[in-house]
Write a protein that holds these residues in place. Structure first.
Motif, short mmCIF file in Angstrom:
data_model
loop_
_atom_site.label_atom_id
_atom_site.label_comp_id
_atom_site.label_asym_id
_atom_site.label_seq_id
_atom_site.Cartn_x
_atom_site.Cartn_y
_atom_site.Cartn_z
N VAL A 1 -5.47 10.49 0.32
CA VAL A 1 -4.32 9.75 0.87
C VAL A 1 -4.66 9.16 2.23
N TYR B 1 -6.88 6.20 1.80
CA TYR B 1 -6.12 5.02 1.36
C TYR B 1 -5.39 4.37 2.54
N LEU C 1 1.16 3.87 -3.03
CA LEU C 1 0.76 5.24 -2.73
C LEU C 1 1.89 6.22 -3.01
N LEU D 1 0.84 -1.20 0.00
CA LEU D 1 0.00 0.00 0.00
C LEU D 1 0.87 1.25 0.00
N VAL E 1 -6.11 1.69 -2.95
CA VAL E 1 -5.22 2.55 -3.73
C VAL E 1 -5.31 2.16 -5.20
#
Length: 682
Positions: A619, A622, A601, A597, A629
């Protein structure tokens, strides 16, 4: 016999001053000989005045009755009524320049070791403010308007429960006796230096708290200033609660006095003596007369030659001290008074900015650890050089504005000072230093994955607050591991706002020169030179990748080849092995899903096209697992691949600088002109 009489006399005085806590009440008509628990800068002067604070900056003081009271009915579990009244005076060190005030407090503990001064009033700190486990009831006499706590003005009385955001507040005033229904209120200035009286009455049956204020020589008004319904059943609890006072100073000081105090549990507090019978406040005029008399009599007692010698030596010392601690002060800085800290205090706090107190050094200045004299508050002082005065007023205005930002994942800026060609920024001290020391250069302690992931989430929350949740948009413009500091519990806080810019929500930020650190600067900045929230997101993406991979965004290999971390992670992503880009020193100490992740990201936030990057709100979603994501499309990958492999060198050339040797180990900043760095690129 003489000793026995003295003992009996002392006991009689103490008995007059206070009734034992076993009776549920006490009265202090002055505090000479009183047995109070005091800490910080609090003290009892020989005349019987209780001084909660003095002229010490960024200091706090507490004074509590030593024994606890049980505020709960043991048979019913309901809260008992209580009543207190006290006479106080707030005397500012500089007329019309206010400090932060004082509060009457009911607390389960007398220990406020973790509390901060200034706007925290010596009761809370950034993380504890608002915590329901505090179980603190306070009635504040607040003389500074703190926007973050929704203060109504800079001269108000408020009822606080576990937080400095008052549940009820009103401008300092009192109901005039004889007015229709007692509804006519007359204003009072809390910082007038004159004695005033406050009553706090809680009705346990009706669960109502009344607060009444008046000048000390005026009887209790018929109508309270504040009246709130408060169910304190679970709040007070069993085990006893302490009653007392807390006060705090900021960059500007005030002396907070209490002249007398009465308290009663389950009954009405006894009225205090008339003000004329309470201890007298110091008379400045009398001290001035003594000083003038001393200056007149001095030549009589000494010879002319000795006097001249003293004057010569005194002038030499004065000139030396003036030069040593000289500061730059201009008229426009008067409005920022409470945020300015004297250079002399900072010099003493850092022991003359000695090398052993240096915490770090970079392209924008050196940082020193210090302890403010008299307050024992640990601070970090950053010295920033600037040979140009251009933009200084605007820069200080922004620094002061940023000083009002409050978030658990942001290092608090306490204030500033100016001296010759230097600007000094004063921050909260973070005992565990910067995050990069646990990632690079063979650290003695390697940060584990759980701590790294928590740091990523914390900085994301802090940036969301800066971009969307504060009263203005704040662009940090220099997000990197070396600017992320760790507190005593290894919680991450974004610091160093020396390059930050502010603008109103919905407005466009003005164009600016490129500032920041090599490897963290968004590509569009080299073309337009215009910082946006998207360029901050790019810096956050570089930060995420360096934390997950244990590599800097830009490195120079021994062969001289430039290595870009985004491209390196992207190659693993193309092969479907993105988790393999992680910091291999973690060994098996990682969660594969979280690592994937974070890396995905980091790439998404590092997208070359600014509008393809997520917002900080996305963000956070996520990272919290609320939304998956999105992966990079083939088109996105092509955009990454089409970038100039030497884009970093090209960026440096576009802003007339060269890559810094040793960036792999030091993370050196772009060698931009000093005026550009300090003025925020104006």
């Amino acid at each position: 016999m003489v000793h026995a009489l003295l003992l009996l006399s002392s006991l009689a005085i103490i008995a007059h001053l206070a009734v034992a806590s076993t009776s549920g009440s006490f009265v202090f008509n002055g505090f000479r000989g009183a047995d109070l628990s005091v800490d910080g800068v609090s003290s009892i002067d020989p005349g019987g005045l209780l001084l909660l604070t003095n002229d010490t900056k960024l200091a706090m003081g507490h004074a509590f009755f030593p024994a606890p009271f049980d505020f709960v009915n043991s048979s019913t579990g309901s809260p008992l009524s209580f009543s207190t009244t006290f006479v106080f005076a707030i005397v500012p060190s500089v007329a019309d320049v206010k400090s932060h005030g004082l509060a009457f407090v009911v607390s389960p503990s007398k220990n406020f070791k973790g509390a901060h001064p200034s706007q925290y009033l010596g009761l809370f700190n950034l993380t504890s403010n608002g915590d329901p486990t505090n179980r603190i009831l306070a009635v504040e006499l607040d003389t500074v308007q703190n926007i973050e706590y929704d203060d109504i003005d800079d001269n108000h009385v408020g009822i606080d429960v576990n937080s400095l955001r008052s549940v009820n507040s009103a401008p300092a005033s009192y109901a005039v006796a004889g007015s229709p229904r007692g509804r006519e209120f007359k204003n009072l200035s809390l910082t007038s230096g004159q004695p005033m009286r406050l009553w706090v009455d809680y009705d346990g049956r009706e669960m109502r708290l009344d607060v009444t204020l008046s000048p000390a020589d005026v009887p209790k008004p018929p109508t309270p200033l504040l009246s709130s319904k408060l169910n304190l059943s679970s709040f007070l609890g069993a085990g006893g609660m302490y009653v007392g006072f807390s006060a705090a100073n900021g960059g500007v000081t005030a002396t907070n006095y209490v002249l007398g105090w009465s308290f009663s549990l389950n009954g009405r507090a006894k009225e205090l003596d008339a003000v004329s019978k309470l201890p007298s406040l110091p008379h400045v005029e009398r001290a001035d007369r003594r000083l003038r008399m001393w200056r007149v009599m001095l030549p009589v007692g000494f010879s002319v030659s000795l006097l001249l010698s003293i004057i010569v030596v005194g002038l030499a010392l004065l000139i030396r001290s003036t030069v040593k601690y000289s500061e730059v002060r201009e008229d426009w800085e008067l409005e920022y008074g409470p945020h300015r800290i004297s250079y002399k205090d900072l010099y003493r706090a850092t022991r003359g900015f000695r090398d052993e107190n240096m915490l770090g050094e970079g392209g924008f200045g050196s940082v020193y650890r210090g302890v403010l004299p008299g307050s024992n508050l640990e601070i970090a002082v950053k010295r920033v050089s600037n040979e140009s005065k251009q933009g200084m007023k605007e820069f200080v205005a922004e620094i002061v504005s940023i000083g009002r930002v409050r978030h658990r994942n942001l290092v608090q800026l306490l204030g500033y000072s100016r001296r010759r060609g230097e600007l000094l920024l004063v921050y909260d001290y973070m005992p565990n230093g910067s995050l990069d020391r646990y990632l690079f250069n063979r650290p003695e302690v390697l940060l584990g994955w759980s701590q790294r992931f928590r740091a990523i989430k914390g900085i994301a929350a802090g940036l969301l607050y800066l971009h969307e949740e504060w009263e203005q948009v704040v662009l940090h413009r220099d997000i990197k591991a070396s600017n992320v500091l760790l507190d005593g519990d290894f919680n991450a806080r974004l610091g160093d706002f020396g390059l930050a810019r502010l603008y109103d929500h919905g407005s466009n930020v003005q164009a600016t020169h490129v500032v920041g650190t090599l490897g963290y600067i968004a590509p569009e900045l080299s073309r337009r030179g215009k910082a946006t929230v998207n360029s901050d997101v790019y810096g956050f993406g570089a930060f995420v990748l360096e934390v997950a991979c244990g590599r800097r965004p830009y490195e120079i290999k021994p062969s001289g080849e430039e290595m870009d971390l985004v491209e390196w992670v992207l190659e693993f992503s193309k092969r479907g092995e993105i988790v393999e880009a992680r910091d291999r020193r973690l060994r098996d100490d990682y969660v594969a899903e979280e690592v994937e992740l974070a890396l995905r990201l980091g790439l998404l936030c590092s997208h070359p096209v600014a509008t393809s990057r997520p917002s900080m709100r996305q963000v956070v979603q996520y990272l919290n697992g609320d939304v998956p994501v999105p992966g990079l499309s083939e088109e996105d990958v092509q955009v990454f691949g089409s970038m100039n492999p030497n884009k970093i060198s090209a960026l440096c050339r576009s802003v007339a600088c060269d890559p810094v040797d040793g960036a792999q180990s030091s993370g050196d900043e772009l060698p931009l002109p000093e005026t550009t760095r300090l003025s925020g690129g104006r």
